[in-house]
Scaffold this motif. Sequence first.
Motif, PDB file in Angstrom:
ATOM      1  N   ARG A   3     -36.221 -69.332   7.279  1.00 38.34           N
ATOM      2  CA  ARG A   3     -35.914 -67.919   7.910  1.00 38.34           C
ATOM      3  C   ARG A   3     -37.124 -66.889   8.418  1.00 38.34           C
ATOM      4  O   ARG A   3     -37.288 -66.180   9.353  1.00 38.34           O
ATOM      5  CB  ARG A   3     -34.909 -67.020   7.353  1.00 38.34           C
ATOM      6  CG  ARG A   3     -34.368 -65.674   7.686  1.00 38.34           C
ATOM      7  CD  ARG A   3     -33.954 -65.829   9.376  1.00 38.34           C
ATOM      8  NE  ARG A   3     -32.924 -66.967   9.456  1.00 38.34           N
ATOM      9  CZ  ARG A   3     -32.471 -67.285  10.665  1.00 38.34           C
ATOM     10  NH1 ARG A   3     -33.162 -66.956  11.723  1.00 38.34           N
ATOM     11  NH2 ARG A   3     -31.606 -68.255  10.836  1.00 38.34           N
ATOM     12  N   TYR A   4     -38.010 -66.831   7.357  1.00 40.19           N
ATOM     13  CA  TYR A   4     -39.091 -66.130   7.522  1.00 40.19           C
ATOM     14  C   TYR A   4     -40.216 -66.608   8.422  1.00 40.19           C
ATOM     15  O   TYR A   4     -40.641 -65.688   9.208  1.00 40.19           O
ATOM     16  CB  TYR A   4     -40.189 -66.142   6.298  1.00 40.19           C
ATOM     17  CG  TYR A   4     -40.855 -67.249   5.815  1.00 40.19           C
ATOM     18  CD1 TYR A   4     -41.977 -67.293   6.600  1.00 40.19           C
ATOM     19  CD2 TYR A   4     -40.353 -68.329   5.063  1.00 40.19           C
ATOM     20  CE1 TYR A   4     -43.006 -68.273   6.190  1.00 40.19           C
ATOM     21  CE2 TYR A   4     -41.246 -69.392   5.162  1.00 40.19           C
ATOM     22  CZ  TYR A   4     -42.680 -69.489   5.645  1.00 40.19           C
ATOM     23  OH  TYR A   4     -43.387 -70.391   5.439  1.00 40.19           O
ATOM     24  N   GLU A  21     -32.185 -75.005  13.630  1.00 41.19           N
ATOM     25  CA  GLU A  21     -32.441 -73.705  13.123  1.00 41.19           C
ATOM     26  C   GLU A  21     -32.277 -73.272  11.659  1.00 41.19           C
ATOM     27  O   GLU A  21     -33.087 -72.717  10.920  1.00 41.19           O
ATOM     28  CB  GLU A  21     -31.053 -72.877  13.712  1.00 41.19           C
ATOM     29  CG  GLU A  21     -31.204 -71.152  13.619  1.00 41.19           C
ATOM     30  CD  GLU A  21     -30.510 -70.456  14.357  1.00 41.19           C
ATOM     31  OE1 GLU A  21     -30.548 -69.232  14.493  1.00 41.19           O
ATOM     32  OE2 GLU A  21     -29.419 -71.102  14.936  1.00 41.19           O
ATOM     33  N   LEU A  38     -39.273 -68.110  11.304  1.00 40.05           N
ATOM     34  CA  LEU A  38     -38.708 -68.006  12.676  1.00 40.05           C
ATOM     35  C   LEU A  38     -38.530 -66.611  13.091  1.00 40.05           C
ATOM     36  O   LEU A  38     -38.818 -66.132  14.143  1.00 40.05           O
ATOM     37  CB  LEU A  38     -37.149 -68.396  12.642  1.00 40.05           C
ATOM     38  CG  LEU A  38     -36.734 -68.880  14.235  1.00 40.05           C
ATOM     39  CD1 LEU A  38     -37.716 -69.986  14.917  1.00 40.05           C
ATOM     40  CD2 LEU A  38     -35.233 -69.584  13.936  1.00 40.05           C
ATOM     41  N   THR A  39     -38.448 -65.946  11.988  1.00 35.62           N
ATOM     42  CA  THR A  39     -38.071 -64.341  12.180  1.00 35.62           C
ATOM     43  C   THR A  39     -39.677 -63.895  12.604  1.00 35.62           C
ATOM     44  O   THR A  39     -39.743 -63.029  13.555  1.00 35.62           O
ATOM     45  CB  THR A  39     -37.788 -63.716  11.030  1.00 35.62           C
ATOM     46  OG1 THR A  39     -36.434 -63.801  10.597  1.00 35.62           O
ATOM     47  CG2 THR A  39     -37.648 -62.022  11.171  1.00 35.62           C
ATOM     48  N   ASP A  40     -40.675 -64.329  11.929  1.00 35.95           N
ATOM     49  CA  ASP A  40     -41.966 -63.759  12.104  1.00 35.95           C
ATOM     50  C   ASP A  40     -42.239 -64.241  13.495  1.00 35.95           C
ATOM     51  O   ASP A  40     -42.905 -63.482  14.374  1.00 35.95           O
ATOM     52  CB  ASP A  40     -43.143 -64.408  11.074  1.00 35.95           C
ATOM     53  CG  ASP A  40     -44.457 -63.969  11.356  1.00 35.95           C
ATOM     54  OD1 ASP A  40     -44.759 -62.860  11.209  1.00 35.95           O
ATOM     55  OD2 ASP A  40     -45.256 -64.764  11.855  1.00 35.95           O
ATOM     56  N   TRP A  41     -42.210 -65.545  13.877  1.00 35.38           N
ATOM     57  CA  TRP A  41     -42.557 -65.957  15.251  1.00 35.38           C
ATOM     58  C   TRP A  41     -41.767 -65.328  16.447  1.00 35.38           C
ATOM     59  O   TRP A  41     -42.431 -64.862  17.135  1.00 35.38           O
ATOM     60  CB  TRP A  41     -42.424 -67.774  15.217  1.00 35.38           C
ATOM     61  CG  TRP A  41     -43.064 -68.419  16.584  1.00 35.38           C
ATOM     62  CD1 TRP A  41     -44.511 -68.525  16.540  1.00 35.38           C
ATOM     63  CD2 TRP A  41     -42.539 -68.772  17.503  1.00 35.38           C
ATOM     64  NE1 TRP A  41     -44.637 -69.322  17.626  1.00 35.38           N
ATOM     65  CE2 TRP A  41     -43.360 -69.426  18.106  1.00 35.38           C
ATOM     66  CE3 TRP A  41     -41.062 -68.949  17.857  1.00 35.38           C
ATOM     67  CZ2 TRP A  41     -42.992 -70.058  19.608  1.00 35.38           C
ATOM     68  CZ3 TRP A  41     -41.104 -69.636  19.069  1.00 35.38           C
ATOM     69  CH2 TRP A  41     -41.837 -70.242  19.680  1.00 35.38           C
ATOM     70  N   LEU A  42     -40.640 -65.270  16.325  1.00 34.79           N
ATOM     71  CA  LEU A  42     -39.862 -64.634  17.439  1.00 34.79           C
ATOM     72  C   LEU A  42     -40.019 -63.128  17.347  1.00 34.79           C
ATOM     73  O   LEU A  42     -39.824 -62.812  18.575  1.00 34.79           O
ATOM     74  CB  LEU A  42     -38.453 -65.163  17.119  1.00 34.79           C
ATOM     75  CG  LEU A  42     -37.958 -66.433  17.486  1.00 34.79           C
ATOM     76  CD1 LEU A  42     -36.549 -66.731  17.128  1.00 34.79           C
ATOM     77  CD2 LEU A  42     -38.106 -66.762  18.896  1.00 34.79           C
ATOM     78  N   GLY A  43     -40.206 -62.661  16.256  1.00 36.24           N
ATOM     79  CA  GLY A  43     -40.298 -61.164  16.436  1.00 36.24           C
ATOM     80  C   GLY A  43     -41.618 -60.616  16.975  1.00 36.24           C
ATOM     81  O   GLY A  43     -41.754 -59.866  17.813  1.00 36.24           O
TER      82      GLY A  43
END
Length: 535
Positions: free
Chosen positions: A200-201, A195, A203-208
């Motif tokens: 962060r950008y 993780e 993982l945030t984009d993909w999971l979002g």
Amino acid sequence: MRKIFFLILSIMIFSTAVTFAENIGNGKKIIYIPIDNRPVNLMQTIEVAERLGYEVLVPPENFLGTGAKPENFGKPDELWNWLNENALNANAAVISTDAMLYGSLVGSRQHDLSPEEILERAKNFETFHNENPNLPIYAFATIMRTPRSASATSNTEPEYYKTYAEKIFNYTVLKDKSETEKLSETEKNTMTKLEKSIPRYALTDWLGRRAKNYNANKYFVDLTKSDAFQYFLVGCDDSAIFSQTHLESRHLTEYGNPLGKEKFQVMSGADELGMLMLSRAINNDLHHVPLISISYNDGKGGETVPTFSNEKISESLEGAILSIGGVRVPNPENADLVLAINTFPNGKTINADSKKNKPKPHTGIGSYMKMLKGYVKNNYPVGVVDISTSNGSDNALMKRLRNEKIQFQIRSYSGWNTATNSSGFLIGAGVLTNYMDDEDIYSLLLTRYLDEWVYQANIRTKINNGLIWTIPGDGNAWNLGTRQEGLEKLATDLISDFAKKNIRLPRGYALKNIQVKFPWSRTFEADISFDLVKN
């Protein structure tokens, strides 16, 4: 006198069956909005219904997803306008929710739509149902895939996935596993490290984006609960036993459980969903419940978990049968379709372009052929589900079908892309071949043989492994560029030559005018047209 009576009765019944078969669709209109315009999703699916006499209404192709670039994602607003304009005289509607929300399957992976924009488009389904309350809607959606590696993305994921694909996949493996099993301390530490190593950008984009898709699918489950959809089928795009795709599928299944599988299902797969729902629409129109028997090769058989799947193949088959409104029966003699499942005894699957996929016999081919020949001898309506290999046919099996002249003694065949793509498409189309004459069946078989055996398992491999560079110009296997026209001609010549040597048509038929196009300007899929003519 009694013998004459029964002879006349038999002739009358036979004549009625022939007339019924020729006019089964009787010009009834089915709206079909596919997930994109790739041949298997568009024309190859439409062809099955049209051969039964149904008129399939399809949007203009430029409204659909036509490629992997953002400018090719499809046009949801135009699709909604077209749907509303064509609904009045339709008898059923089979609709990809991905097309109506994002434009296409690839669009669902890369869009920048807000949650509010997606929900607004999703609510159009409720409005559409209220304005057309007597039109049965068969909707199908996908849970976004979780590619294992950058090589598996084929430029259809966000750019950062090329760098962090393996880390994202492994992170979600442990995230999924942590919800169903207790992680070891090593696994917990690994999950934490993964993780932290992913920006962060990214993982945030993909999971979002996944969360938006998941919430849209929950909304569609709610619509199904209120009977806006006749059936809602959700497919897990390329997945694994543990992955983000599998995690979301578990949650969505739990949310929709009160509906039962008679109204809603989550299963592995994506590109076969349109065929399954079109088949269900037709089966419902005919008030017919298809009876399907399943037989596995020796070894692992139904316990096989194929590559790109998050479940046993037995579960996928059962789900596909239920999705078309069918019932599994134990005995092949009572079945409308007998599925003969070709798997390796060890339960493993390989890619069709592997060096192991050779025409020479392999372990398990003898037992499979013994089973298949028994069914053919008894004139059972057999469908060959060829899933020992992914992305193309098992060359050893196809050589045996050719040498033993069984190619056109079966009803249906499928061996393309993932195991669930193959099995699902065959189940949907296979049960409908009972209403077709021999020539229709031969033509559908040829489509599958030319695409999955000739091209995918053989010619595509040769092109990708070096022949592509013999064509002047710029481009590669995923973006053909100025090489496209030359490669289409090369593929046409190679496929024609291979087919001439290896496909043994029934007496009185000839295969002519083979033409190959690459509609997405890549070698992965080919649009192969041909003429089947009587001599």
